[in-house]
Design a protein around this motif. Structure first.
Motif, PDB file in Angstrom:
ATOM      1  N   THR A  53       0.998  -1.176  -0.045  1.00  0.00           N
ATOM      2  CA  THR A  53      -0.182   0.084   0.075  1.00  0.00           C
ATOM      3  C   THR A  53       0.986   1.052  -0.033  1.00  0.00           C
ATOM      4  OG1 THR A  53      -1.694  -1.199   1.045  1.00  0.00           O
ATOM      5  CG2 THR A  53      -1.939   1.305   1.075  1.00  0.00           C
ATOM      6  N   SER A  54       2.010   1.090   1.008  1.00  0.00           N
ATOM      7  CA  SER A  54       2.884   2.397   0.881  1.00  0.00           C
ATOM      8  C   SER A  54       3.556   2.599  -0.462  1.00  0.00           C
ATOM      9  CB  SER A  54       3.783   2.131   1.941  1.00  0.00           C
ATOM     10  OG  SER A  54       4.731   1.250   1.470  1.00  0.00           O
ATOM     11  N   THR A  55       3.619   1.720  -1.224  1.00  0.00           N
ATOM     12  CA  THR A  55       4.500   1.957  -2.539  1.00  0.00           C
ATOM     13  C   THR A  55       3.470   2.178  -3.594  1.00  0.00           C
ATOM     14  OG1 THR A  55       4.644  -0.495  -2.813  1.00  0.00           O
ATOM     15  CG2 THR A  55       6.454   0.435  -1.612  1.00  0.00           C
ATOM     16  N   GLN A  56       2.577   1.522  -3.591  1.00  0.00           N
ATOM     17  CA  GLN A  56       1.736   1.605  -4.727  1.00  0.00           C
ATOM     18  C   GLN A  56       0.326   2.657  -4.547  1.00  0.00           C
ATOM     19  OE1 GLN A  56       0.479  -2.617  -5.528  1.00  0.00           O
ATOM     20  NE2 GLN A  56       2.694  -3.220  -6.025  1.00  0.00           N
ATOM     21  N   GLY A  57      -0.139   2.680  -3.407  1.00  0.00           N
ATOM     22  CA  GLY A  57      -1.084   3.557  -3.076  1.00  0.00           C
ATOM     23  C   GLY A  57      -2.532   3.248  -3.704  1.00  0.00           C
ATOM     24  N   VAL A  58      -3.617   4.105  -3.843  1.00  0.00           N
ATOM     25  CA  VAL A  58      -4.787   3.897  -4.337  1.00  0.00           C
ATOM     26  C   VAL A  58      -4.812   4.703  -5.506  1.00  0.00           C
ATOM     27  CG1 VAL A  58      -7.197   4.127  -3.810  1.00  0.00           C
ATOM     28  CG2 VAL A  58      -5.613   3.720  -2.075  1.00  0.00           C
ATOM     29  N   SER A  59      -5.432   4.126  -6.582  1.00  0.00           N
ATOM     30  CA  SER A  59      -5.697   5.216  -7.960  1.00  0.00           C
ATOM     31  C   SER A  59      -7.116   4.649  -8.458  1.00  0.00           C
ATOM     32  CB  SER A  59      -4.901   4.348  -8.889  1.00  0.00           C
ATOM     33  OG  SER A  59      -5.154   2.998  -9.208  1.00  0.00           O
ATOM     34  N   GLU A  60      -7.324   5.418  -9.207  1.00  0.00           N
ATOM     35  CA  GLU A  60      -8.811   5.241 -10.264  1.00  0.00           C
ATOM     36  C   GLU A  60      -8.871   4.191 -10.922  1.00  0.00           C
ATOM     37  OE1 GLU A  60     -11.709   6.934  -9.492  1.00  0.00           O
ATOM     38  OE2 GLU A  60     -10.525   7.587  -7.776  1.00  0.00           O
ATOM     39  N   SER A  61      -7.607   3.666 -11.388  1.00  0.00           N
ATOM     40  CA  SER A  61      -7.547   2.574 -12.347  1.00  0.00           C
ATOM     41  C   SER A  61      -7.436   1.256 -11.460  1.00  0.00           C
ATOM     42  CB  SER A  61      -6.434   2.835 -13.277  1.00  0.00           C
ATOM     43  OG  SER A  61      -5.112   2.684 -12.365  1.00  0.00           O
ATOM     44  N   LEU A  62      -7.430   0.103 -12.527  1.00  0.00           N
ATOM     45  CA  LEU A  62      -7.534  -1.135 -11.843  1.00  0.00           C
ATOM     46  C   LEU A  62      -6.048  -1.733 -12.110  1.00  0.00           C
ATOM     47  CD1 LEU A  62     -10.049  -2.874 -10.470  1.00  0.00           C
ATOM     48  CD2 LEU A  62      -9.872  -3.919 -12.814  1.00  0.00           C
ATOM     49  N   ASN A  63      -5.804  -2.399 -11.016  1.00  0.00           N
ATOM     50  CA  ASN A  63      -4.431  -3.194 -11.092  1.00  0.00           C
ATOM     51  C   ASN A  63      -4.597  -4.886 -10.825  1.00  0.00           C
ATOM     52  OD1 ASN A  63      -1.781  -3.742 -11.773  1.00  0.00           O
ATOM     53  ND2 ASN A  63      -0.819  -2.083 -10.116  1.00  0.00           N
ATOM     54  N   ASN A  64      -3.838  -5.730 -11.265  1.00  0.00           N
ATOM     55  CA  ASN A  64      -3.879  -6.895 -11.100  1.00  0.00           C
ATOM     56  C   ASN A  64      -2.731  -7.746 -10.416  1.00  0.00           C
ATOM     57  OD1 ASN A  64      -6.484  -7.827 -12.271  1.00  0.00           O
ATOM     58  ND2 ASN A  64      -5.457  -7.245 -14.324  1.00  0.00           N
ATOM     59  N   TRP A  65      -2.923  -8.460  -9.264  1.00  0.00           N
ATOM     60  CA  TRP A  65      -1.900  -8.843  -8.532  1.00  0.00           C
ATOM     61  C   TRP A  65      -1.939 -10.673  -8.662  1.00  0.00           C
ATOM     62  CZ3 TRP A  65      -4.162  -4.514  -6.960  1.00  0.00           C
ATOM     63  CH2 TRP A  65      -3.449  -3.548  -6.857  1.00  0.00           C
ATOM     64  N   ILE A  66      -1.012 -11.201  -8.690  1.00  0.00           N
ATOM     65  CA  ILE A  66      -1.035 -13.037  -8.610  1.00  0.00           C
ATOM     66  C   ILE A  66      -0.577 -13.129  -7.353  1.00  0.00           C
ATOM     67  CG2 ILE A  66       0.262 -14.882  -9.358  1.00  0.00           C
ATOM     68  CD1 ILE A  66      -1.250 -13.919 -11.813  1.00  0.00           C
ATOM     69  N   ILE A  67      -1.345 -13.976  -6.388  1.00  0.00           N
ATOM     70  CA  ILE A  67      -0.906 -14.275  -5.124  1.00  0.00           C
ATOM     71  C   ILE A  67      -0.876 -15.832  -5.168  1.00  0.00           C
ATOM     72  CG2 ILE A  67      -2.173 -14.256  -2.847  1.00  0.00           C
ATOM     73  CD1 ILE A  67      -3.548 -11.851  -3.456  1.00  0.00           C
ATOM     74  N   VAL A  68       0.317 -15.980  -4.723  1.00  0.00           N
ATOM     75  CA  VAL A  68       0.389 -17.460  -4.555  1.00  0.00           C
ATOM     76  C   VAL A  68       0.516 -18.011  -2.932  1.00  0.00           C
ATOM     77  CG1 VAL A  68       2.029 -19.579  -4.836  1.00  0.00           C
ATOM     78  CG2 VAL A  68       1.725 -17.754  -6.457  1.00  0.00           C
ATOM     79  N   PHE A  69      -0.296 -18.808  -2.305  1.00  0.00           N
ATOM     80  CA  PHE A  69      -0.573 -18.926  -1.173  1.00  0.00           C
ATOM     81  C   PHE A  69      -0.321 -20.542  -0.846  1.00  0.00           C
ATOM     82  CE2 PHE A  69      -2.363 -19.703   3.141  1.00  0.00           C
ATOM     83  CZ  PHE A  69      -2.121 -18.464   3.722  1.00  0.00           C
ATOM     84  N   ASN A  70       0.848 -20.927   0.416  1.00  0.00           N
ATOM     85  CA  ASN A  70       0.882 -22.147   0.466  1.00  0.00           C
ATOM     86  C   ASN A  70       0.138 -22.578   1.766  1.00  0.00           C
ATOM     87  OD1 ASN A  70       2.201 -24.410   1.114  1.00  0.00           O
ATOM     88  ND2 ASN A  70       4.377 -23.780   1.226  1.00  0.00           N
ATOM     89  N   TRP A  71      -0.669 -23.358   1.486  1.00  0.00           N
ATOM     90  CA  TRP A  71      -1.537 -23.721   2.589  1.00  0.00           C
ATOM     91  C   TRP A  71      -0.730 -25.027   3.514  1.00  0.00           C
ATOM     92  CZ3 TRP A  71      -5.645 -21.566   4.140  1.00  0.00           C
ATOM     93  CH2 TRP A  71      -6.227 -20.784   3.596  1.00  0.00           C
TER      94      TRP A  71
END
Length: 422
Positions: free
Chosen positions: A249-267
């Protein structure tokens, strides 16, 4: 590239039912991936339009989108015996609001906006709130939208409905059964069904009966025993430190546009393996998505998901099951309720628990310490929250650590408390 409907359906059937890996299967998998990828642009445009509308809505909300994971699509094709082109939720958007009343208001708000002109069509509304969708007790409102020839699903949930859905999601992975698909022990499924019913009564302004509370409590005890037996790594009662979200959040902040993130979670360990920004451009984002799906398979208990939002911090709310099940007293803070939830010990995050485990196994107690660099580089390479997890342990007095340059060791005076976490 235009692909026929028959070819698309053939690709879905091949992935769902073929066990052999052949040249044809590989070609059909490419078609499957292309078809899924074609949903991203219409989905992103729809989410952005909804988000713009919601700026003037006047109530608290969270909104995010996701492109359905391949293992989920394959399971659904098998479970429902349907064709790939019949699925309407490959692209999905989720909005979370405070209360059930807010859900009603938002439905009316969206219907009014669509009627006055929008780039997508509203095809169907299915309301699962009164009775629940099936014997599992799932409650939500689903709107089927059409954008650029693609069907998309919009889910609208109250905070408490979302809590239930995220709780059963997290429990399912740890327990090893897809509870929302009615897999697993009857007692666990019945617990979540009764919990959902009780929540609905509370949200409707009615106090659950004493009998229903007693029944729910008995089922809770049964269910928790069954789940704990499956939870070898104590993931269920752990949570992931929010430091990763704060940093992004501190590096990317909030914008009016949309961004995509890939999240990999190890269960297996209950931690994030990867959290990568992949941008808005559909072909590149989906290419990365497929790459990570191939690298981190569901068979090895990894979960790969692509989530889109204008604010990365929203993911903490819309996909909270990765971070840990929120405490009941937080969820029910504005409701007059005495419902008891699963008893969990969630006062240290899963990364902190991993650190305690390493220090205990290596016998780093008292004056015998280990440098943070050695801890990170040799024992906890995959732990991306190591700094914040160490700080939380130091603040609780469980470890000896003067500063970020000092050696780390376990506090021998807290031996019994440390062992209780392990």
């Amino acid at each position: 590239m235009i692909i026929s409907k028959a070819k698309i359906d053939k690709s879905g059937k091949a992935l769902a039912y073929s066990s052999e890996l052949t040249e044809e299967i590989l070609e059909l998998e490419e078609i499957f991936d292309l078809y899924r990828a074609d949903h991203l642009e219409p989905l992103s445009n729809t989410t952005l339009e909804l988000q713009q509308w919601l700026h003037g809505y006047g109530s608290t909300y969270y909104i995010a989108q996701r492109l359905k994971r391949k293992p989920q699509i394959i399971r659904k094709l098998k479970r429902l015996s349907v064709r790939l082109t019949q699925l309407q939720d490959i692209g999905g958007c989720r909005i979370i609001v405070n209360s059930n009343r807010d859900v009603n208001d938002l439905i009316g708000f969206i219907k009014q906006k669509v009627s006055t002109g929008s780039s997508f069509k509203l095809l169907k509304i299915t309301d699962y709130r009164e009775r629940g969708r099936d014997i599992t007790g799932y409650r939500s409102v689903h709107m089927i939208l059409s954008m650029a020839g693609k069907s998309l699903e919009l889910q609208i949930r109250s905070r408490i409905q979302h809590y239930w859905a995220e709780s059963i999601e997290r429990t399912s992975v740890i327990y090893g059964h897809h509870l929302k698909e009615q897999e697993g022990d009857k007692a666990v499924i019945e617990y979540f069904k009764e919990l959902s019913d009780v929540f609905y009564e509370i949200e409707s302004g009615r106090e659950p009966s004493i009998q229903s509370k007693i029944s729910l409590d008995k089922l809770r005890i049964q269910a928790q025993k069954l789940i704990e037996t499956s939870d070898k790594n104590r993931v269920f009662d752990s949570f992931v430190n929010d430091d990763i979200v704060k940093t992004l959040t501190s590096t990317q902040g909030v914008s009016e546009s949309l961004n995509n993130w890939i999240i990999v979670f190890n269960w297996n360990t209950g931690i994030f393996t990867t959290w990568e920004e992949v941008g808005r451009e559909p072909s590149e984002a989906v290419r990365k998505y497929i790459y990570y799906e191939n690298q981190f398979t569901s068979a090895e208990n990894y979960e790969v998901v692509m989530i889109g939002s204008s604010d990365i911090a929203t993911v903490r709310q819309t996909h909270s099951h990765y971070f840990g099940i929120e405490k009941f007293d937080n969820i029910l803070e504005n409701l007059d309720s005495t419902i008891v939830g699963f008893q969990t010990r969630m006062d240290i995050d899963v990364g902190a628990r991993q650190i305690l485990g390493v220090l205990q196994r290596r016998k780093y107690w008292g004056k015998k310490g280990i440098s943070i660099d050695t801890l990170r580089n040799h024992f906890l390479k995959d732990l991306i929250t190591i700094e914040s997890s160490l700080r939380s342990l130091r603040d609780k007095g469980l470890i000896n650590m003067a500063d970020s340059q000092s050696p780390v060791s376990l506090n021998i005076k807290k031996k019994s408390e440390i062992e209780s976490y392990l």
